[in-house]
Design an enzyme around this catalytic site. Structure first.
Site, PDB file in Angstrom:
ATOM      1  N   HIS A 155       0.836  -1.219   0.000  1.00 14.84           N
ATOM      2  CA  HIS A 155       0.000   0.000   0.000  1.00 14.84           C
ATOM      3  C   HIS A 155       0.866   1.262   0.000  1.00 14.84           C
ATOM      4  O   HIS A 155       0.432   2.299   0.486  1.00 14.84           O
ATOM      5  CB  HIS A 155      -0.945   0.041   1.210  1.00 14.84           C
ATOM      6  CG  HIS A 155      -1.666  -1.246   1.461  1.00 14.84           C
ATOM      7  ND1 HIS A 155      -2.853  -1.576   0.843  1.00 14.84           N
ATOM      8  CD2 HIS A 155      -1.336  -2.308   2.240  1.00 14.84           C
ATOM      9  CE1 HIS A 155      -3.241  -2.774   1.251  1.00 14.84           C
ATOM     10  NE2 HIS A 155      -2.331  -3.248   2.091  1.00 14.84           N
ATOM     11  N   SER A 276      14.662  22.211 -15.723  1.00 17.44           N
ATOM     12  CA  SER A 276      13.475  23.013 -15.975  1.00 17.44           C
ATOM     13  C   SER A 276      13.898  24.353 -16.552  1.00 17.44           C
ATOM     14  O   SER A 276      14.959  24.878 -16.200  1.00 17.44           O
ATOM     15  CB  SER A 276      12.720  23.219 -14.654  1.00 17.44           C
ATOM     16  OG  SER A 276      11.934  24.400 -14.722  1.00 17.44           O
ATOM     17  N   LYS A 282      15.724  22.329 -10.373  1.00 20.87           N
ATOM     18  CA  LYS A 282      15.126  21.049 -10.759  1.00 20.87           C
ATOM     19  C   LYS A 282      16.054  20.121 -11.529  1.00 20.87           C
ATOM     20  O   LYS A 282      16.843  20.539 -12.358  1.00 20.87           O
ATOM     21  CB  LYS A 282      13.898  21.318 -11.631  1.00 20.87           C
ATOM     22  CG  LYS A 282      12.788  22.022 -10.875  1.00 20.87           C
ATOM     23  CD  LYS A 282      11.878  21.050 -10.203  1.00 20.87           C
ATOM     24  CE  LYS A 282      10.697  20.862 -11.088  1.00 20.87           C
ATOM     25  NZ  LYS A 282       9.793  19.879 -10.651  1.00 20.87           N
ATOM     26  N   GLU A 289       9.740   8.917 -16.674  1.00 24.80           N
ATOM     27  CA  GLU A 289       8.360   9.366 -16.944  1.00 24.80           C
ATOM     28  C   GLU A 289       7.948   9.048 -18.382  1.00 24.80           C
ATOM     29  O   GLU A 289       6.817   8.647 -18.652  1.00 24.80           O
ATOM     30  CB  GLU A 289       8.244  10.869 -16.682  1.00 24.80           C
ATOM     31  CG  GLU A 289       8.323  11.192 -15.190  1.00 24.80           C
ATOM     32  CD  GLU A 289       8.435  12.689 -14.914  1.00 24.80           C
ATOM     33  OE1 GLU A 289       8.269  13.507 -15.840  1.00 24.80           O
ATOM     34  OE2 GLU A 289       8.700  13.040 -13.750  1.00 24.80           O
TER      35      GLU A 289
END
Ligand code: ARG
Length: 457
Positions: A155, A276, A282, A289
């Site tokens: 979980h 970024s 970043k 992704e």
């Protein structure tokens, strides 16, 4: 020029030509088309259907076409309907009369069925090799991190301590199964459709066994109608590719979480990250992704082809041309993802101390504390309750179980003795799990041996 102009009195409408043509994508298997044609004429000559002179002229012409395509002197023409027409027309231009005999005893229906199978077979081998590379990278992490303790999750909540080796071992099993699916598909599809003609075989005395052996198939297909309209192997392929992507996507998701500022279990290498345009701090896990994102288009290809095939009566129908772009895109996507993902794993840093302290601070040893009580005669249900109280106590004081004093342990249950610390140390919790498949070092070493044998390392 069309291969089938004889019966027609009008030119094809331009839009119809464009809509119908497949040369823009089926040029991808020019090599397989030429290989199939060489095998076909070799068989025709052996059977006395074609003279040996014509055979040699055709084969030389085809080899010339192949090298001209590869060295860039021959470009695919959008005027040709498909790769089959392109090569045949070019052959006739090069060698004249003999070239017109190439298509004897053959239809584009069995020709395209063959080309697509040959192409798929080659790609299955490449995908298998890429999976093997990924497994080799995974195994390296398994060998190096037998004692890198980390929390195992259920979980997405910390559950019990494991090792990084064990966690990667789970993915080893997934990609091992993927390889076995690829291998199954390869062996099931490896029958040669050439010689099936348009749908009903031919009247020529073809030797289909011979053609099949020239092209390294296990034999000829046994029903000509099925041969020209079977796309099962592509559906199986897209299903196996979808499963590979599902595995890569789950793995990517974990790496994205592990790489987050909150977790910091891993650091993706600069060479596999992006920045970024506005936020200077970043460093984003774009590769993971993208792999996760591209999973959608591979699933999409599977659904598309299943849907395309569901209403097609026997035998060949043009709908089947739709199999190509879908399959090519899915194959290229999976190959790209496997390559990039492997590179990302190879260059990733693992923050052992962060993983270990995360395991310590998440009560992942609570089950072992309960087992300690059970070993001292307390019934499990009572032990569960007692450890629940310990956890509550620790949460209030913001400490871990290991930080409690013996007096504090004993205040909750007098059964606890000094050896509780040893019993609930991360190392003990993991190392006592020695049955095969468990994270203990002893068990993992046996599994790693098995993985090495499997990869022939
Ligand atoms: N481009 C076609 C395909 O991919 C080749 C077969 C054409 N056959 C035909 N009867 N029109 O399916």
């Amino acid at each position: 020029m069309k291969l089938w102009g004889g019966r027609f009195t009008k030119e094809t409408n331009r839009l119809v030509h464009n809509f119908n043509a497949s040369i823009s994508f089926d040029q991808k298997f020019y090599r397989q088309d030429i290989r199939g044609s060489i095998a076909h004429v070799t068989m025709l000559a052996k059977q006395g259907i074609l003279s040996e002179t014509d055979r040699d002229i055709i084969i030389n012409g085809l080899k010339g076409i192949l090298s001209d395509i590869e060295n860039g002197t021959l470009e695919f023409s959008p005027e040709s309907e498909d790769i089959h027409s392109f090569i045949e027309q070019n052959l006739i231009e090069r060698v004249g009369e003999a070239g017109k005999r190439l298509h004897t005893g053959r239809s584009r229906n069995d020709q395209v069925a063959l080309d697509m199978k040959l192409y798929t077979r080659d790609e299955l081998d490449e995908i298998d090799a890429l999976l093997k590379n990924l497994l080799t990278s995974i195994l390296k992490v398994m060998e190096e991190h037998l004692e890198t303790y980390m929390p195992g999750f259920t979980h997405l909540q910390k559950a019990q301590p494991i090792t990084l080796s064990h966690h990667f071992g789970a993915y080893f099993e997934m990609f091992r199964r993927d390889r076995s699916r690829i291998c199954d598909i390869r062996s099931r599809m490896n029958l040669c459709p050439l010689g099936s003609g348009a749908l009903a075989g031919t009247t020529y005395p073809l030797d289909r066994d011979y053609t099949a052996s020239l092209l390294e198939f296990d034999g000829p297909t046994l029903n000509s109608m099925d041969s020209v309209s079977d796309r099962d192997y592509l559906i199986e392929l897209l299903s196996a590719l979808s499963t590979i992507m599902m595995h890569l996507s789950r793995f990517s998701e974990e790496i994205i979480i592990w790489n987050s500022n909150e977790y910091r279990f891993v650091e993706i290498d600069d060479s596999y990250s992006t920045g970024s345009s506005i936020m200077p701090q970043k460093k984003n896990p774009d590769i993971a992704e993208l792999v996760r994102g591209k999973t959608g288009r591979v699933y999409g290809a599977l659904m598309s082809l299943l849907t395309t095939m569901k209403g097609i009566p026997l035998a060949y129908n043009k709908d089947m041309q739709e199999d190509k772009e879908l399959s090519f895109d899915a194959i290229d996507t999976v190959k790209g993802c496997l390559t990039l993902f492997t590179g990302m794993i190879d260059t990733m840093k693992f923050n052992q101390s962060v993983m270990e302290s995360s395991a310590k601070n998440g009560f992942t040893n609570a089950t072992d504390a309960a087992d300690y009580l059970v070993n001292h005669g307390v019934p499990f249900r009572d032990a569960h309750g007692i450890v629940g109280q310990l956890v509550l106590f620790c949460i209030e004081k913001n400490i871990s179980l290991d930080d409690m004093s013996l007096e504090e342990f004993q205040a909750i249950s007098p059964v606890f003795e000094k050896d509780i610390y040893e019993a609930i140390s991360l190392k003990t919790c993991v190392e006592k799990r020695t049955t095969i498949g468990a994270p203990g070092k002893e068990a993992m070493i046996r599994v790693i041996e098995n993985c090495k044998d499997y990869l022939n390392l």
